[in-house]
Scaffold this motif. Sequence first.
Motif, mmCIF file in Angstrom:
data_model
loop_
_atom_site.group_PDB
_atom_site.id
_atom_site.type_symbol
_atom_site.label_atom_id
_atom_site.label_comp_id
_atom_site.label_asym_id
_atom_site.label_seq_id
_atom_site.Cartn_x
_atom_site.Cartn_y
_atom_site.Cartn_z
ATOM 1 N N ALA A 319 0.832 -1.209 0.000
ATOM 2 C CA ALA A 319 0.000 0.000 0.000
ATOM 3 C C ALA A 319 0.867 1.260 0.000
ATOM 4 O O ALA A 319 0.565 2.233 -0.700
ATOM 5 N N GLY A 320 1.959 1.252 0.773
ATOM 6 C CA GLY A 320 2.821 2.425 0.867
ATOM 7 C C GLY A 320 3.481 2.784 -0.454
ATOM 8 O O GLY A 320 3.563 3.963 -0.824
ATOM 9 N N VAL A 321 3.961 1.780 -1.174
ATOM 10 C CA VAL A 321 4.594 2.046 -2.473
ATOM 11 C C VAL A 321 3.569 2.588 -3.464
ATOM 12 O O VAL A 321 3.876 3.453 -4.295
ATOM 13 N N SER A 322 2.332 2.110 -3.379
ATOM 14 C CA SER A 322 1.293 2.634 -4.282
ATOM 15 C C SER A 322 1.024 4.116 -4.001
ATOM 16 O O SER A 322 0.785 4.900 -4.933
ATOM 17 N N ILE A 323 1.083 4.517 -2.727
ATOM 18 C CA ILE A 323 0.897 5.928 -2.388
ATOM 19 C C ILE A 323 2.065 6.761 -2.910
ATOM 20 O O ILE A 323 1.882 7.874 -3.444
ATOM 21 N N VAL A 327 1.506 9.957 -5.740
ATOM 22 C CA VAL A 327 1.927 11.353 -5.597
ATOM 23 C C VAL A 327 3.071 11.692 -6.544
ATOM 24 O O VAL A 327 3.057 12.717 -7.224
ATOM 25 N N ALA A 328 4.075 10.814 -6.611
ATOM 26 C CA ALA A 328 5.268 11.111 -7.405
ATOM 27 C C ALA A 328 4.975 11.148 -8.901
ATOM 28 O O ALA A 328 5.515 11.990 -9.631
ATOM 29 N N GLY A 444 8.454 -0.119 -7.578
ATOM 30 C CA GLY A 444 7.979 1.256 -7.464
ATOM 31 C C GLY A 444 9.012 2.269 -7.932
ATOM 32 O O GLY A 444 8.699 3.195 -8.685
ATOM 33 N N LEU A 445 10.260 2.103 -7.500
ATOM 34 C CA LEU A 445 11.318 3.035 -7.904
ATOM 35 C C LEU A 445 11.604 2.936 -9.398
ATOM 36 O O LEU A 445 11.843 3.955 -10.063
ATOM 37 N N TYR A 473 1.802 -1.143 -11.722
ATOM 38 C CA TYR A 473 2.028 -1.511 -10.318
ATOM 39 C C TYR A 473 0.810 -2.193 -9.707
ATOM 40 O O TYR A 473 0.923 -3.231 -9.050
ATOM 41 N N LEU A 474 -0.362 -1.604 -9.913
ATOM 42 C CA LEU A 474 -1.579 -2.168 -9.328
ATOM 43 C C LEU A 474 -1.880 -3.549 -9.893
ATOM 44 O O LEU A 474 -2.331 -4.450 -9.164
#
Length: 491
Positions: A319-323, A327-328, A444-445, A473-474
């Motif tokens: 969940a954190g990487v999706s957030i 934003v990024a 994510g990166l 990603y999702l």
Amino acid sequence: MSLRQLVSQTAVYGLSSIVGRFLNYLLVPLYTYTFGTGEYGVVSEFYAYAGFFAVLLVLGLETGYFRFRQRPEFDGDRVYRNALSLLLLANLALVGAVWYWQETLAAWLQYPQHPEYAVWFTWILALDALSALPFAKLRAENRAWRFAGIKMAEILVAIGLNLLLLLLWPKLAVLWPDSAIAGYYDPHVGVGYIFIANLAASAAKLLMLLPQFRAVPFGLERAVLAPVLRYSLPMIVIGLAGMVNEMLDRAILKQLLPYDLQTNLQQLGIYGACYKLSILMTLFVQAFRYAGEPFFFSYAGRADAKRAYALVMQYFVIAGVSIFLLVALFIDLFKYFIGAEFREGLVVVPILLIANLLLGIYVNLSVWYKLSDRTGLGAWVSLAGAGVTVALNILLIPQYGYIGAAWATLVCYGFMVLLSWGLGRIYYPVDYPLAKIGFYFALGLSLYFADRYAVAQYRWDVWLCGSFGMLIYLAVAYRLDLQPVLRKRRN
């Protein structure tokens, strides 16, 4: 509390925090379009100090209450009564001291023309500290909806008063300069109206928490407070060290930047405004912390506790990487929440998003010292992180400005994650899925840097490119981790 309850209560805390903070977040455009970078720097500095005092004035008693209310040799109401009485005495003492020495304190802060700022802000801190334990009681009783309702009401009061004091009242004073409205409005107060709105909202919150104060007689019992404070006081060290990591950059940026005072305040204002753009990650971590702490303690005695903690960590990272990506990848949308003169600092936003995600991982890892009653050792971990933060801020800010401050935050949280994980392997080993966590970080990166490269080199449309990266990603997360869970629930 079960895993399902953890998810549902995290959703309640998270929804209220996200909706409430998002509404509060809408004040950032009001502030950054109403005040200049230097004036907003004053606000950023005061709220940085607030973080430290918020930890100090609660005395670690939130966590102490969670720990001791379930012990058979202690009565939960008795622990609550003693802790609340101690908080009342400590915070009244602080208010009295600041009121007495307000002129000296204002001169030391380099705001000699506004000693009232310190008094108003101290009242905010004291009222918030007194509210902390009643909120902890609501969390312990799984009354997430009441918790969320009061938090939301506080934010709505703050928003309404900010709009009244900063937007409506000045316009009415201009339209009717000879009216009583204009007579009471004082432009000299400036950003002090932000503090007044916050103070009124904190007072309203305390009034809404009065049912948690009723039938709680004042009392200080050594037999109760001594063991509770032995457990809780190291949490102050942990919390203060955490605030060093989270807030020190904004508290000392004015002192470490190599420019004149006004320029330093402008740089602080830019950094403080851009820090707000990492709010979604901060909210996620905060919501998880609200629900996670009671979950960790209530689940501790179960045979499958460690497996549950590992699973929670895995989905937290997903969940954190999706957030982070949300934003990024769509920073061109989020940037409009701050005024144009603040946007030169947008480069720090991805750095701060990753830093706050690492903070959330550290919150997950902290289960080892809380459940093994080694809060003192946990304090040393936080102090080590604070040492890294102080050293890197002193080294990097004079040369790289607020970008150096952002990198110092990231490195510090990365260091604390590694140190806490290593100590956890010794004192409370949990088999966290490190390969899976590393995979989602790398994914994510990679998607973020691929997006930036495609936009910069090939002029791809930022919205299309960001949407494509987010969908990838999702889709991967759904295929690898969410679909198996949904399939198992159906069966």
